[in-house]
Write a protein that holds these residues in place. Structure first.
Motif, PDB file in Angstrom:
ATOM      1  N   TYR A 485      43.620  63.010  35.319  1.00 24.54           N
ATOM      2  CA  TYR A 485      43.540  61.557  35.438  1.00 24.54           C
ATOM      3  C   TYR A 485      42.369  61.147  36.326  1.00 24.54           C
ATOM      4  O   TYR A 485      42.097  61.773  37.346  1.00 24.54           O
ATOM      5  N   THR A 486      41.666  60.103  35.902  1.00 25.93           N
ATOM      6  CA  THR A 486      40.615  59.500  36.718  1.00 25.93           C
ATOM      7  C   THR A 486      40.871  57.994  36.743  1.00 25.93           C
ATOM      8  O   THR A 486      41.703  57.482  35.993  1.00 25.93           O
ATOM      9  N   ARG A 487      40.127  57.256  37.573  1.00 27.61           N
ATOM     10  CA  ARG A 487      40.360  55.816  37.696  1.00 27.61           C
ATOM     11  C   ARG A 487      39.228  55.012  37.061  1.00 27.61           C
ATOM     12  O   ARG A 487      38.062  55.393  37.132  1.00 27.61           O
ATOM     13  N   ASP A 488      39.621  53.887  36.458  1.00 23.24           N
ATOM     14  CA  ASP A 488      38.675  52.935  35.868  1.00 23.24           C
ATOM     15  C   ASP A 488      38.428  51.855  36.921  1.00 23.24           C
ATOM     16  O   ASP A 488      39.119  50.846  36.969  1.00 23.24           O
ATOM     17  N   SER A 489      37.459  52.091  37.774  1.00 23.76           N
ATOM     18  CA  SER A 489      37.295  51.261  38.970  1.00 23.76           C
ATOM     19  C   SER A 489      36.801  49.852  38.667  1.00 23.76           C
ATOM     20  O   SER A 489      36.164  49.597  37.639  1.00 23.76           O
ATOM     21  N   SER A 490      37.112  48.939  39.602  1.00 22.34           N
ATOM     22  CA  SER A 490      36.657  47.539  39.579  1.00 22.34           C
ATOM     23  C   SER A 490      37.007  46.830  38.275  1.00 22.34           C
ATOM     24  O   SER A 490      36.155  46.234  37.614  1.00 22.34           O
ATOM     25  N   ILE A 491      38.290  46.902  37.884  1.00 21.11           N
ATOM     26  CA  ILE A 491      38.720  46.200  36.669  1.00 21.11           C
ATOM     27  C   ILE A 491      39.339  44.855  37.044  1.00 21.11           C
ATOM     28  O   ILE A 491      39.885  44.678  38.137  1.00 21.11           O
ATOM     29  N   GLU A 492      39.229  43.885  36.127  1.00 18.50           N
ATOM     30  CA  GLU A 492      39.847  42.576  36.327  1.00 18.50           C
ATOM     31  C   GLU A 492      41.329  42.670  36.008  1.00 18.50           C
ATOM     32  O   GLU A 492      41.721  43.259  34.995  1.00 18.50           O
ATOM     33  N   VAL A 493      42.147  42.097  36.878  1.00 19.80           N
ATOM     34  CA  VAL A 493      43.593  42.104  36.665  1.00 19.80           C
ATOM     35  C   VAL A 493      44.149  40.717  36.951  1.00 19.80           C
ATOM     36  O   VAL A 493      43.467  39.861  37.514  1.00 19.80           O
ATOM     37  N   ALA A 494      45.399  40.533  36.550  1.00 21.49           N
ATOM     38  CA  ALA A 494      46.125  39.309  36.872  1.00 21.49           C
ATOM     39  C   ALA A 494      47.230  39.665  37.858  1.00 21.49           C
ATOM     40  O   ALA A 494      47.923  40.672  37.688  1.00 21.49           O
ATOM     41  N   LEU A 495      47.380  38.861  38.898  1.00 22.83           N
ATOM     42  CA  LEU A 495      48.424  39.078  39.892  1.00 22.83           C
ATOM     43  C   LEU A 495      49.492  38.008  39.725  1.00 22.83           C
ATOM     44  O   LEU A 495      49.214  36.818  39.877  1.00 22.83           O
ATOM     45  N   ARG A 496      50.677  38.438  39.387  1.00 24.60           N
ATOM     46  CA  ARG A 496      51.791  37.496  39.215  1.00 24.60           C
ATOM     47  C   ARG A 496      52.630  37.528  40.483  1.00 24.60           C
ATOM     48  O   ARG A 496      53.432  38.435  40.693  1.00 24.60           O
ATOM     49  N   CYS A 497      52.428  36.556  41.325  1.00 24.59           N
ATOM     50  CA  CYS A 497      53.073  36.509  42.639  1.00 24.59           C
ATOM     51  C   CYS A 497      54.454  35.878  42.510  1.00 24.59           C
ATOM     52  O   CYS A 497      54.583  34.723  42.062  1.00 24.59           O
ATOM     53  N   LEU A 498      55.499  36.644  42.872  1.00 28.54           N
ATOM     54  CA  LEU A 498      56.881  36.161  42.763  1.00 28.54           C
ATOM     55  C   LEU A 498      57.337  35.702  44.145  1.00 28.54           C
ATOM     56  O   LEU A 498      57.666  36.515  45.012  1.00 28.54           O
ATOM     57  N   HIS A 499      57.348  34.406  44.367  1.00 29.23           N
ATOM     58  CA  HIS A 499      57.692  33.867  45.685  1.00 29.23           C
ATOM     59  C   HIS A 499      59.146  34.180  46.035  1.00 29.23           C
ATOM     60  O   HIS A 499      60.035  34.108  45.191  1.00 29.23           O
ATOM     61  N   ASN A 500      59.342  34.525  47.301  1.00 27.81           N
ATOM     62  CA  ASN A 500      60.672  34.863  47.823  1.00 27.81           C
ATOM     63  C   ASN A 500      61.273  36.112  47.192  1.00 27.81           C
ATOM     64  O   ASN A 500      62.475  36.362  47.299  1.00 27.81           O
ATOM     65  N   SER A 501      60.424  36.929  46.525  1.00 24.47           N
ATOM     66  CA  SER A 501      60.947  38.129  45.872  1.00 24.47           C
ATOM     67  C   SER A 501      61.387  39.179  46.875  1.00 24.47           C
ATOM     68  O   SER A 501      62.158  40.074  46.547  1.00 24.47           O
ATOM     69  N   GLU A 502      60.909  39.031  48.129  1.00 25.85           N
ATOM     70  CA  GLU A 502      61.315  40.020  49.144  1.00 25.85           C
ATOM     71  C   GLU A 502      62.817  39.937  49.417  1.00 25.85           C
ATOM     72  O   GLU A 502      63.414  40.839  49.989  1.00 25.85           O
ATOM     73  N   ASP A 503      63.444  38.802  48.984  1.00 24.33           N
ATOM     74  CA  ASP A 503      64.881  38.640  49.207  1.00 24.33           C
ATOM     75  C   ASP A 503      65.708  39.363  48.159  1.00 24.33           C
ATOM     76  O   ASP A 503      66.912  39.540  48.333  1.00 24.33           O
ATOM     77  N   SER A 504      65.096  39.749  47.048  1.00 28.76           N
ATOM     78  CA  SER A 504      65.867  40.377  45.978  1.00 28.76           C
ATOM     79  C   SER A 504      65.016  41.405  45.231  1.00 28.76           C
ATOM     80  O   SER A 504      64.267  41.070  44.318  1.00 28.76           O
ATOM     81  N   ILE A 505      65.146  42.662  45.655  1.00 33.98           N
ATOM     82  CA  ILE A 505      64.421  43.747  44.982  1.00 33.98           C
ATOM     83  C   ILE A 505      64.930  43.904  43.552  1.00 33.98           C
ATOM     84  O   ILE A 505      64.169  44.230  42.632  1.00 33.98           O
ATOM     85  N   ASP A 506      66.229  43.632  43.327  1.00 38.00           N
ATOM     86  CA  ASP A 506      66.796  43.775  41.978  1.00 38.00           C
ATOM     87  C   ASP A 506      66.114  42.837  40.990  1.00 38.00           C
ATOM     88  O   ASP A 506      65.807  43.225  39.857  1.00 38.00           O
TER      89      ASP A 506
END
Length: 642
Positions: A485-506
């Motif tokens: 395995y090698t890495r495909d560096s500097s790729i564009e991604v989308a970050l889906r931030c789930l607010h208050n998710s630290e309260d529920s790992i499930d």
């Protein structure tokens, strides 16, 4: 023996030997019969043509070493051994060949002893100890075994103790080819920077620098050479081993299990034996040792389970090999990132030997209080070692130990960096173990500091915010050329931030489970991260979000659009998305019933997969709009209609 005017072809060599046995003689019937027996076993061009060599064939005889009943000399053999010349397609002699003469004192009194000694050697040219033949010193009547020079000269095996020397020779004679490790006697003054690293029962372990370094076969130069200034482990037997050679031999017999071969290669590199001249204690010189028998046995067990050169070599990793250690997670297990200076072993098909990938990024998983229970440590290790199609997907390189706290540490490939939350880490590992093809996405924990150029691109009420970002290291991809395995560096991604998710790992895990690991999937989930400022968890996705807009501002609608996207099975399926109203142009009404229908031009156009360019693109086209009156009051009716 072989007349120059009639060069021997491989097709008639046995016939020639059968007809010309009288051309050589030792004048001892037993020896002549033995030489004939060896010659008649010849079956390939790689076999040595074993022969009687007159002593007057040797020049420049010099003593190399002496031990009891044996003395070893270097010499020049004028005619030289017979070998098959591929260029000229015939047998010829390698004249003025430097060789080793192993003189067996008093062997004239016991021909059986001589023959038994000769039978220990290989008659293959590619063997480490290749035996060319037998000679005799006419002045002393001692018989001599004529051995390949570099094997005796570069691996001196004289400890001064006959039993140990016999064992070392036995280990060398078991070598099958040039690529097996060379077990040898290592003078103590060749070891430098000796430091204690561990102690257990009757053994103590030190690290050291072996100045000469171990032998390896250099394909480029077609000869043995050394890897100087090699860091090694010294397993020191201080249980009166100097008073009991039998005790030492029993301990050395453990080396045989360490040296078990798989696919013609030694699993655990045991380099040889040494002796401390001050204490007379004998020392086993290894590539590594933890100092704990249970751990060493477990590591050996894991190594012996390997099925191919591409499998991970699980090993003990000295803590001083780990640099740039930084904490990246804690709860309840502490996880650090680090640089492993030497790096893991890998098999080089070019060099046909194991080499190290230096300065490798790794993750360190600290098992607090593990020093109190080796069984707990081993149990924890076994959780991470499931094999998938002959590979350890959860790449665990081995075990280390913090010398200050005595905590044991799992050293893992950085594709399984830990969050520090057991439930989350178990889920990440579970996702990795579901990989069944090299093209599947590798799900992992991704440190937030891996993201650059973070920009908000959409927000959904108070629960989700979408960002675009550049992932510096990038996703793991399997390189078929190099078979890792090698890495495909500097790729564009989308970050889906789930607010208050630290309260529920499930809820976070349930959200992540919606995604498929398939490379062909439209919406790929690379892994999970966490914003250290807000503690919000983040799903790291491929940049489909930049292609397919699905942030409407209504959570139910957004969830539905995402559900439709995730149900796509191939590139030909329609990409269902949220379409901003300003993308619609030239709107014309064409019907008026329960709903109103319009023609319009979708400026950017729908997404479709271009088979020629192997990517998604858009093309402007005319579409129909169907207005659903009062749908703003009932999102459920809208979704049912869709």
């Amino acid at each position: 023996m072989f007349p120059q005017k009639n060069p021997l072809k491989s097709s008639n060599i046995l016939k020639y030997l059968e007809k010309n046995l009288i051309c050589w003689t030792s004048r001892n019937e037993k020896i002549d019969n033995f030489i004939q027996e060896i010659q008649l076993k010849f079956n390939s061009e790689n076999d040595v043509i074993f022969e009687w060599i007159p002593y007057n064939q040797f020049n420049e005889i010099k003593e190399i070493d002496k031990n009891g009943l044996r003395t070893v000399y270097s010499a020049i053999w004028k005619d030289g051994p017979i070998f098959y010349n591929d260029q000229y397609n015939k047998y010829t002699r390698d004249s003025n060949k430097k060789v080793s003469l192993k003189c067996l004192h008093n062997s004239q009194d016991s021909i059986d002893f001589l023959i038994n000694e000769a039978k220990m050697y290989s008659t293959k040219y590619n063997a480490f100890l290749a035996l060319y033949g037998i000679s005799q010193n006419p002045d002393t009547n001692d018989y001599i075994l004529l051995v390949q020079y570099n094997s005796i000269n570069i691996a001196k095996w004289f400890s001064g103790n006959e039993k140990i020397d016999d064992f070392i020779q036995e280990m060398q004679l078991k070598m099958r080819d040039h690529y097996d490790n060379v077990f040898e006697w290592i003078p103590y003054n060749h070891l430098d920077k000796i430091k204690e690293t561990g102690k257990h029962d009757s053994t103590i372990v030190y690290s050291a620098i072996w100045k000469d370094g171990p032998l390896f076969y250099n394909n480029w130069y077609n000869e043995y050479t050394r890897d100087p200034n090699k860091k090694v482990a010294l397993k020191y037997y201080f249980h009166n081993s100097q008073n009991s050679i039998d005790f030492l031999i029993n301990k050395i017999n453990e080396v045989k299990k360490y040296s078990t071969k798989r696919f013609n290669r030694v699993i655990w590199d045991v380099y040889g034996l040494s002796q401390n001249p001050n204490t007379n204690n004998y020392i086993l010189v290894l590539e590594w040792a933890s100092g704990n028998e249970k751990i060493d046995d477990f590591i050996q067990e894991m190594q012996l389970k390997r099925n191919s050169h591409n499998d991970i070599i699980f090993e003990w990793i000295p803590h001083d090999q780990l640099d740039e250690i930084e904490e990246i997670g804690k709860s309840p297990i502490t996880v650090h990132s680090a640089i492993w200076n030497n790096g893991p072993l890998f098999y080089s098909n070019l060099d046909k030997r194991y080499m190290r990938e230096s300065n490798t990024n790794v993750a360190l998983k600290h098992l607090h209080s593990s020093q109190n229970s080796i069984e707990i440590l081993i149990s924890e290790l076994k959780k991470h070692l499931t094999s998938i199609f002959g590979r350890k997907v959860a790449k665990i390189y081995g075990i280390s130990q913090n010398p200050d706290t005595s905590d044991y540490i799992l050293v893992q490939k950085n594709l399984i960096l830990m969050s520090g939350i057991k439930k989350l880490d178990d889920f990440i590992q579970e996702m990795q173990l579901k990989i069944n093809h090299y093209d599947d996405a590798v799900f992992e924990w991704i440190p937030y500091n891996q993201f650059n150029e973070i920009e908000e691109i959409g927000k959904n009420t108070n629960s989700i915010t979408m960002y675009s970002a550049v992932w510096k290291d990038g996703q793991l991809l399997y390189n078929y050329q190099y078979k890792h395995y090698t890495r495909d560096s500097s790729i564009e991604v989308a970050l889906r931030c789930l607010h208050n998710s630290e309260d529920s790992i499930d809820s976070l895990i349930n959200e992540a489970k919606k995604y498929l690991p398939k490379k062909v999937a439209f919406a790929i989930l690379y892994g999970i991260s966490q914003n250290p400022d807000t503690n919000d968890y983040i799903l790291v996705q491929n940049n489909f979000i930049n292609l397919a807009n699905w942030i409407s501002g209504n959570e139910k609608i957004d969830d539905f659009i995402q559900e439709k996207l995730l149900k796509r099975n191939n590139h030909k399926d329609i990409v269902f998305e949220w379409i901003p109203y300003d993308q619609l142009d030239e709107i014309e009404e064409i019907d008026n019933n329960d709903s109103t229908v319009y023609h319009t031009m979708l400026k950017d156009g729908p997404l479709y997969y271009d088979d020629w360019d192997l990517r998604y693109t858009r093309k402007s086209r005319k579409v129909v709009l169907k207005y659903l009156y009062n749908s703003l009051n009932s999102v459920d009716s809208l979704i049912n209609e869709v």
